[in-house]
Design a protein around this motif. Structure first.
Motif, short mmCIF file in Angstrom:
data_model
loop_
_atom_site.label_atom_id
_atom_site.label_comp_id
_atom_site.label_asym_id
_atom_site.label_seq_id
_atom_site.Cartn_x
_atom_site.Cartn_y
_atom_site.Cartn_z
N GLY A 33 0.82 -1.21 0.00
CA GLY A 33 0.00 0.00 0.00
C GLY A 33 0.86 1.27 0.00
O GLY A 33 0.39 2.35 0.35
N ASN A 61 1.98 3.30 -2.32
CA ASN A 61 1.55 4.47 -3.10
C ASN A 61 0.33 5.15 -2.48
O ASN A 61 0.16 6.35 -2.61
CB ASN A 61 1.30 4.07 -4.56
CG ASN A 61 2.61 3.72 -5.24
OD1 ASN A 61 3.32 4.59 -5.72
ND2 ASN A 61 2.97 2.44 -5.23
N TRP A 62 -0.49 4.37 -1.81
CA TRP A 62 -1.63 4.94 -1.09
C TRP A 62 -1.11 5.86 0.02
O TRP A 62 -1.56 7.00 0.18
CB TRP A 62 -2.49 3.82 -0.52
CG TRP A 62 -3.78 4.25 0.10
CD1 TRP A 62 -4.38 5.47 -0.01
CD2 TRP A 62 -4.63 3.44 0.91
NE1 TRP A 62 -5.57 5.47 0.69
CE2 TRP A 62 -5.74 4.24 1.26
CE3 TRP A 62 -4.56 2.11 1.37
CZ2 TRP A 62 -6.78 3.75 2.05
CZ3 TRP A 62 -5.60 1.63 2.16
CH2 TRP A 62 -6.70 2.44 2.49
N SER A 71 -1.32 -9.69 -4.55
CA SER A 71 -1.15 -8.42 -5.24
C SER A 71 0.11 -8.46 -6.11
O SER A 71 0.10 -8.06 -7.28
CB SER A 71 -1.06 -7.29 -4.21
OG SER A 71 -0.84 -6.06 -4.83
N MET A 124 -7.88 7.63 -6.89
CA MET A 124 -6.49 7.30 -7.28
C MET A 124 -6.45 6.46 -8.55
O MET A 124 -5.55 6.59 -9.37
CB MET A 124 -5.81 6.52 -6.16
CG MET A 124 -4.98 7.39 -5.22
SD MET A 124 -4.06 6.39 -4.03
CE MET A 124 -2.61 5.91 -4.97
N LEU A 163 -1.56 0.03 -11.34
CA LEU A 163 -1.22 -0.32 -9.96
C LEU A 163 -2.48 -0.69 -9.18
O LEU A 163 -2.47 -1.51 -8.28
CB LEU A 163 -0.55 0.89 -9.28
CG LEU A 163 -0.30 0.78 -7.79
CD1 LEU A 163 0.94 -0.07 -7.53
CD2 LEU A 163 -0.12 2.15 -7.16
N LYS A 194 -7.48 -4.10 -6.88
CA LYS A 194 -8.75 -4.21 -6.16
C LYS A 194 -8.79 -3.30 -4.94
O LYS A 194 -9.84 -2.80 -4.56
CB LYS A 194 -8.98 -5.64 -5.70
CG LYS A 194 -9.38 -6.60 -6.80
CD LYS A 194 -9.90 -7.89 -6.17
CE LYS A 194 -10.25 -8.92 -7.22
NZ LYS A 194 -10.49 -10.23 -6.61
#
Ligand code: PPS
Length: 286
Positions: free
Chosen positions: A46, A48-49, A129, A223, A246, A249
């Motif tokens: 996660g 980039n979140w 992922s 995003m 990227l 889900k």
């Protein structure tokens, strides 16, 4: 573009983005400053979140920056040739990202007061992922099946090595004032409170409407549409297959849709063996 690995002090790193001599220079000469903020994650946790959230904290919820500058320029990856070259000449305070295991991070981190946020995610979801992302990318070794990737993951023959070792290494920083541990799962369950926790750690304050704008602009839905953040800019360099993104889900527990019963049991056993010494509360997914 080979999509293979360079083995750097025993750790497999993607050879498309990491250049050993440049990484060596970064490790020996990069100086973290007290005002820098460093995001550390094992890949597919996660990252980039969290970058998007930190950018929006810094812009007080204003999305102009995240809509106009690629995510890898906003918070460069220090281990990548491209990222290091940006960082070494940049004025601070810096936002810096890294997937490096603790033994490879530039040593100046340990004598600085730079704030470090370490994001953890259920390794089963990381595995799934990674499997899907590396299957559509041209810069990481492609797995032929989930079964094969499962084995690679368990053995640590994946980008940045073993998840289990990454966690163990970075957990040695637990309890330090400048080290915050978060999980993808808590970020998903209660994004608002987790962002407030990040703000408190950074000594920042957002007004309610700034926080609302941050939450909207860092949501999965927004995003996914932001080409500065969703990796679709990589299409121009043929690093990602057409339509690849990227943003797959963005949920917790997706591994249940892919692991066989035998894989789930095998993973549980390995997890228990390898993580017995790490406090359970760090793993809020079970
Ligand atoms: S990378 O390539 O290692 O830097 O990938 P990373 O950013 O660490 O992880 C990618 C996964 O994070 C999900 N993601 C999000 N989830 C929820 N909300 C938001 N806003 C968000 N942004 C990214 C992304 O979808 C990947 O997870 P999967 O499970 O593949 O969907």
């Amino acid at each position: 573009m080979s999509g293979g690995y360079i083995w750097f002090e025993g750790i497999p790193l993607p050879d498309t983005t990491v250049v050993p001599e440049v990484l060596r220079e970064a490790l020996e000469s990069f100086v973290f400053k007290d005002e820098d903020v460093v995001i550390v994650t094992y890949p597919k946790s996660g990252t980039n979140w969290l970058i998007e959230i930190l950018c929006l904290i810094s812009s007080k919820g204003d999305p102009k920056w995240i809509q106009s500058v690629p995510i890898w320029d906003r918070s460069p990856w220090i281990e990548n040739e491209y990222g290091y070259n940006l960082l070494k000449d940049k004025e601070g305070p810096l936002l810096i990202t890294s997937h490096l295991p603790i033994q490879l991070i530039p040593k100046s981190l340990f004598s600085s007061k730079a704030k470090v946020i370490y994001l953890i995610r259920n390794p089963r979801d990381i595995l799934v992922s990674g499997y899907f992302f590396y299957s559509i990318s041209n810069f990481i070794k492609k797995p032929e099946s989930l079964e094969q990737y499962f084995e690679w993951f368990i053995q640590g023959n994946v980008p940045y090595g073993s998840w289990f070792d990454h966690i163990h290494g970075w957990m040695s920083m637990k309890g330090k004032e400048n080290f915050l541990i978060l999980s993808y799962e808590e970020l998903r369950r209660d994004t608002r409170s987790t962002v407030q926790k990040i703000c408190q750690f950074l000594g920042k304050k957002l007004e309610p409407e700034e926080l609302n704008s941050l939450l909207k602009n860092s949501s999965f839905k927004v995003m996914k549409e932001n080409k500065m953040s969703n990796f679709t800019l990589l299409h121009a360099y043929h690093l990602l297959e057409e339509n690849g993104s990227l943003m797959r889900k963005g949920i917790s527990g997706d591994w249940k849709n892919y692991f066989t019963v035998a894989q789930a049991e095998a993973f549980d056993k390995i997890f228990q063996e390898k993580m017995a010494d790490v406090p359970r509360e760090l793993f809020p997914w079970e």
